[in-house]
Motif scaffolding. Structure first.
Motif, PDB file in Angstrom:
ATOM      1  N   GLU A 185       0.870  -1.180   0.000  1.00 27.79           N
ATOM      2  CA  GLU A 185       0.000   0.000   0.000  1.00 27.79           C
ATOM      3  C   GLU A 185       0.904   1.227   0.000  1.00 27.79           C
TER       4      GLU A 185
ATOM      5  N   THR B 136       0.567   4.349   1.911  1.00 27.94           N
ATOM      6  CA  THR B 136       0.671   5.297   3.021  1.00 27.94           C
ATOM      7  C   THR B 136       1.999   5.222   3.798  1.00 27.94           C
TER       8      THR B 136
ATOM      9  N   TYR C 147      -0.413  10.158  -5.060  1.00 35.77           N
ATOM     10  CA  TYR C 147       0.492   9.193  -5.698  1.00 35.77           C
ATOM     11  C   TYR C 147      -0.312   8.222  -6.551  1.00 35.77           C
TER      12      TYR C 147
ATOM     13  N   GLU D 135      -2.486 -12.008  -2.223  1.00 34.98           N
ATOM     14  CA  GLU D 135      -3.826 -12.499  -1.890  1.00 34.98           C
ATOM     15  C   GLU D 135      -4.239 -13.547  -2.911  1.00 34.98           C
TER      16      GLU D 135
ATOM     17  N   ARG E  72      -9.561  -8.835  -7.451  1.00 39.07           N
ATOM     18  CA  ARG E  72      -8.478  -8.977  -6.459  1.00 39.07           C
ATOM     19  C   ARG E  72      -7.223  -9.460  -7.164  1.00 39.07           C
ATOM     20  N   ARG E  73      -6.219  -8.613  -7.173  1.00 37.40           N
ATOM     21  CA  ARG E  73      -4.982  -8.901  -7.893  1.00 37.40           C
ATOM     22  C   ARG E  73      -3.813  -8.978  -6.924  1.00 37.40           C
TER      23      ARG E  73
ATOM     24  N   LEU F 260      -6.080  -2.076   8.312  1.00 40.38           N
ATOM     25  CA  LEU F 260      -4.721  -1.611   8.605  1.00 40.38           C
ATOM     26  C   LEU F 260      -4.740  -0.955   9.991  1.00 40.38           C
TER      27      LEU F 260
ATOM     28  N   TYR G 248      -3.135   1.440  11.470  1.00 39.02           N
ATOM     29  CA  TYR G 248      -2.774   2.830  11.792  1.00 39.02           C
ATOM     30  C   TYR G 248      -3.954   3.790  11.956  1.00 39.02           C
ATOM     31  N   TYR G 249      -5.177   3.331  11.683  1.00 38.68           N
ATOM     32  CA  TYR G 249      -6.303   4.268  11.699  1.00 38.68           C
ATOM     33  C   TYR G 249      -6.669   4.741  13.105  1.00 38.68           C
TER      34      TYR G 249
ATOM     35  N   ALA H 267     -15.172  -2.873  -2.661  1.00 38.64           N
ATOM     36  CA  ALA H 267     -14.605  -1.590  -2.218  1.00 38.64           C
ATOM     37  C   ALA H 267     -13.798  -0.980  -3.355  1.00 38.64           C
TER      38      ALA H 267
ATOM     39  N   GLY I  38     -10.821   3.353  -0.148  1.00 42.34           N
ATOM     40  CA  GLY I  38     -10.931   3.326   1.311  1.00 42.34           C
ATOM     41  C   GLY I  38      -9.868   4.206   1.923  1.00 42.34           C
ATOM     42  N   GLY I  39     -10.132   4.651   3.131  1.00 46.03           N
ATOM     43  CA  GLY I  39      -9.123   5.490   3.790  1.00 46.03           C
ATOM     44  C   GLY I  39      -9.561   5.908   5.159  1.00 46.03           C
TER      45      GLY I  39
ATOM     46  N   TYR J  53      -5.211   8.721  10.427  1.00 47.16           N
ATOM     47  CA  TYR J  53      -4.280   7.747  11.016  1.00 47.16           C
ATOM     48  C   TYR J  53      -3.239   8.383  11.925  1.00 47.16           C
TER      49      TYR J  53
ATOM     50  N   GLY K  72      -6.074  10.256   4.690  1.00 47.35           N
ATOM     51  CA  GLY K  72      -5.913  10.000   3.258  1.00 47.35           C
ATOM     52  C   GLY K  72      -6.801   8.864   2.797  1.00 47.35           C
ATOM     53  N   PHE K  73      -6.672   8.551   1.519  1.00 46.90           N
ATOM     54  CA  PHE K  73      -7.419   7.414   0.964  1.00 46.90           C
ATOM     55  C   PHE K  73      -6.685   6.881  -0.248  1.00 46.90           C
ATOM     56  N   ALA K  74      -7.082   5.687  -0.670  1.00 40.31           N
ATOM     57  CA  ALA K  74      -6.585   5.155  -1.942  1.00 40.31           C
ATOM     58  C   ALA K  74      -7.737   4.476  -2.658  1.00 40.31           C
TER      59      ALA K  74
HETATM   60  P1  HAM Z   1      -6.988  -0.386   1.200  1.00 44.58           P
HETATM   61  O1  HAM Z   1      -8.428  -0.357   1.586  1.00 44.58           O
HETATM   62  O2  HAM Z   1      -6.194  -1.534   1.644  1.00 44.58           O
HETATM   63  O3  HAM Z   1      -6.389   0.960   1.762  1.00 44.58           O
HETATM   64  O4  HAM Z   1      -6.869  -0.257  -0.365  1.00 44.58           O
HETATM   65  C1  HAM Z   1      -7.502   0.792  -1.067  1.00 44.58           C
HETATM   66  C2  HAM Z   1      -8.162   0.272  -2.336  1.00 44.58           C
HETATM   67  O5  HAM Z   1      -7.218  -0.458  -3.126  1.00 44.58           O
HETATM   68  C3  HAM Z   1      -9.286  -0.725  -2.090  1.00 44.58           C
HETATM   69  O6  HAM Z   1     -10.505  -0.074  -1.797  1.00 44.58           O
HETATM   70  C4  HAM Z   1      -9.344  -1.450  -3.432  1.00 44.58           C
HETATM   71  O7  HAM Z   1     -10.078  -0.681  -4.364  1.00 44.58           O
HETATM   72  C5  HAM Z   1      -7.894  -1.478  -3.854  1.00 44.58           C
HETATM   73  N1  HAM Z   1      -7.294  -2.796  -3.570  1.00 44.58           N
HETATM   74  C6  HAM Z   1      -6.798  -3.235  -2.392  1.00 44.58           C
HETATM   75  N2  HAM Z   1      -6.329  -4.490  -2.511  1.00 44.58           N
HETATM   76  C7  HAM Z   1      -6.530  -4.859  -3.808  1.00 44.58           C
HETATM   77  C8  HAM Z   1      -6.243  -6.046  -4.569  1.00 44.58           C
HETATM   78  N3  HAM Z   1      -5.635  -7.113  -4.044  1.00 44.58           N
HETATM   79  N4  HAM Z   1      -6.604  -6.054  -5.887  1.00 44.58           N
HETATM   80  C9  HAM Z   1      -7.205  -4.980  -6.449  1.00 44.58           C
HETATM   81  N5  HAM Z   1      -7.479  -3.848  -5.787  1.00 44.58           N
HETATM   82  C10 HAM Z   1      -7.151  -3.774  -4.477  1.00 44.58           C
HETATM   83  C11 HAM Z   1      -5.090   1.333   1.618  1.00 44.58           C
HETATM   84  O8  HAM Z   1      -4.304   0.799   0.870  1.00 44.58           O
HETATM   85  C12 HAM Z   1      -4.716   2.561   2.439  1.00 44.58           C
HETATM   86  N6  HAM Z   1      -3.285   2.833   2.239  1.00 44.58           N
HETATM   87  C13 HAM Z   1      -5.579   3.743   2.066  1.00 44.58           C
HETATM   88  C14 HAM Z   1      -5.235   4.973   2.857  1.00 44.58           C
HETATM   89  C15 HAM Z   1      -4.503   6.025   2.438  1.00 44.58           C
HETATM   90  N7  HAM Z   1      -5.565   5.189   4.118  1.00 44.58           N
HETATM   91  C16 HAM Z   1      -5.070   6.357   4.495  1.00 44.58           C
HETATM   92  N8  HAM Z   1      -4.399   6.854   3.496  1.00 44.58           N
END
Ligand code: HAM
Length: 422
Positions: A82, A84, A106, A114, A120-121, A259, A261-262, A279, A282-283, A286, A301-303
């Protein structure tokens, strides 16, 4: 190993798919700077400690999903699961720990081991933003508004925004005790994993996907009442601001996010059309610890997952990005015309116009087919007659209309068509 396939859970992305990807990326580059965010690029791998400490040892991501390897110097590195944690590692080089606010976004690949499934990739792509250094409900609400504007710009409709608060560290213990007491009374009705979680990590029970556990979770007491007044007020302010912005949301006490850190606000945007992996983003807010940093970095933040955004756009029948952005295809009839075209191609490219030129002796039909294959916007045809008259035939590929133009007129016409400064 299938000979010509990439590893499971990964995919090649071909030129013809690129316009779809460019649209997601260009929209991010257009929307996020409106809120003062600038692009940050960090390495795709980091020292493993950055993720272990940042995301949390107890999380599924760290325990089961990271691609970790040793480099030649024996140091443990990990492909980023991820964005963050790595972004925060980079921002430590700024004044972020002294209260200076940093706004960055970014784009890029992330890696999680996974089980591959639809949506899901193992290598997937995210666009994300982080606002680090300050805490205020206004920033959380603005962050969510920015995500909604991004999705609106992509014409993604039919989404649901789920919202919850994780409180702060001090809120977690009384809330976990309340939940634990309740779950212990219902162990018989829950799955094996959750029975084990009841003693160790009750929060994980809240997002268990098993039907029998969902029922128990649905009747769980509202743990928000155990939070401090300050934490409840913080969340209340975020909700009020979102309402003032005209953003619809649903409060979902089961939303805990995977995660560690939230703290305070957490959110997710889901799309019902996507099935199990619903999903799209999400974000949340933190407090993220990094190795050797005793104080956490705070931020919000979010991604969003780009593959999932593309799936939603497809499900919604959103049209492909506008055609006509393809190159000019130079068709040559005979060797002298080909020599002329090779030189003309260089001149046009120098002027900022994209050009593909046929280099082989091929039939007119074959060359027009090739022009279609590269999605050419125009075909410019040159043979002996055109060389003599100095007028080239320029065909508009979509409409099929054509006109004759001299070299200078052709250059001016194409510059205008491609929006290149004259
Ligand atoms: P996350 O919910 O783990 O959050 O991932 C954000 C998004 O990435 C998910 O909603 C989904 O759309 C996509 N995603 C996650 N895993 C996969 C996967 N295996 N295959 C395809 N798409 C996927 C974060 O990563 C946090 N860093 C968000 C964040 C930023 N929180 C605070 N700042």
């Amino acid at each position: 190993m299938a000979k010509f396939s990439p590893p499971p859970g990964t995919a090649d992305i071909f030129p013809e798919e690129m316009p779809w990807w460019y649209r997601l990326e260009e929209t991010a580059r257009r929307i996020f700077p409106l809120y003062g965010y600038g692009e940050l690029r960090t390495p795709v791998f980091e020292y493993t400690e950055v993720f272990r400490r940042g995301i949390g040892d107890e999380t599924e991501v760290v325990q089961k999903e990271m691609y970790t390897f040793e480099d030649r110097g024996g140091r443990s590195l990990t492909l980023r699961p991820e964005g963050t944690a790595g972004v925060m590692r980079a921002l430590l080089n700024t004044e972020v720990m002294n209260g200076s606010e940093q706004r960055v976004f970014y784009l890029g690949p992330m890696f999680r081991g996974e089980r591959p499934a639809a949506g899901r990739r193992r290598q997937f792509h995210q666009v994300g933003v982080e606002n680090a250094g300050r805490i205020a409900p206004e920033l959380d609400a603005e962050n969510i508004a920015m995500l909604i504007q991004y999705l609106d710009a992509l014409r993604i409709s039919g989404t649901r925004l789920l919202l919850n608060t994780r409180g702060v560290q001090a809120d977690r213990k009384p809330a976990a005790e309340l939940l634990s007491k309740y779950f212990r009374q219902h162990l018989d009705a829950m799955c094996d994993d959750c029975r084990e979680r009841a003693g160790r990590n009750v929060w994980r029970i809240l997002d268990c996907k098993q039907e029998r556990c969902r029922e128990v979770v649905g009747n769980a007491p509202d743990y928000l009442r155990t939070y401090t007044a300050a934490s409840r007020m913080y969340f209340d302010s975020v909700c009020k601001l979102l309402t003032a912005f005209g953003i619809d949301f649903e409060i979902d006490r089961q939303l805990v996010r995977g995660l560690d850190y939230y703290a305070h606000t957490v959110f997710e945007v889901i799309h019902p059309g996507l099935g199990a992996q619903n999903a799209i983003a999400g974000g949340g807010r933190y407090e993220l610890y990094l190795p050797e940093n005793r104080k956490p970095i705070i931020g919000v933040g979010f991604a969003a997952g780009l593959e999932r955004l593309l799936m939603v756009q497809e499900a919604l029948n959103i049209p492909a990005p506008a055609p006509g952005t393809g190159p000019v295809f130079l068709v040559s009839r005979g060797a002298p015309a080909r020599t002329f075209n090779l030189k003309l191609a260089q001149e046009l490219r120098a002027a900022g116009i994209p050009v593909v030129v046929e280099i082989e002796e091929r039939s007119m039909k074959g060359q027009m087919r090739a022009a279609n294959r590269v999605n050419a916007a125009f075909a410019v045809i040159c043979g002996d007659t055109e060389l003599e008259s100095g007028r080239l035939v320029c065909k508009e590929m979509q409409e099929g209309s054509q006109k004759e133009l001299t070299g200078t007129d052709l250059r001016d016409f194409l510059k205008k068509a491609y929006g290149v400064e004259c």
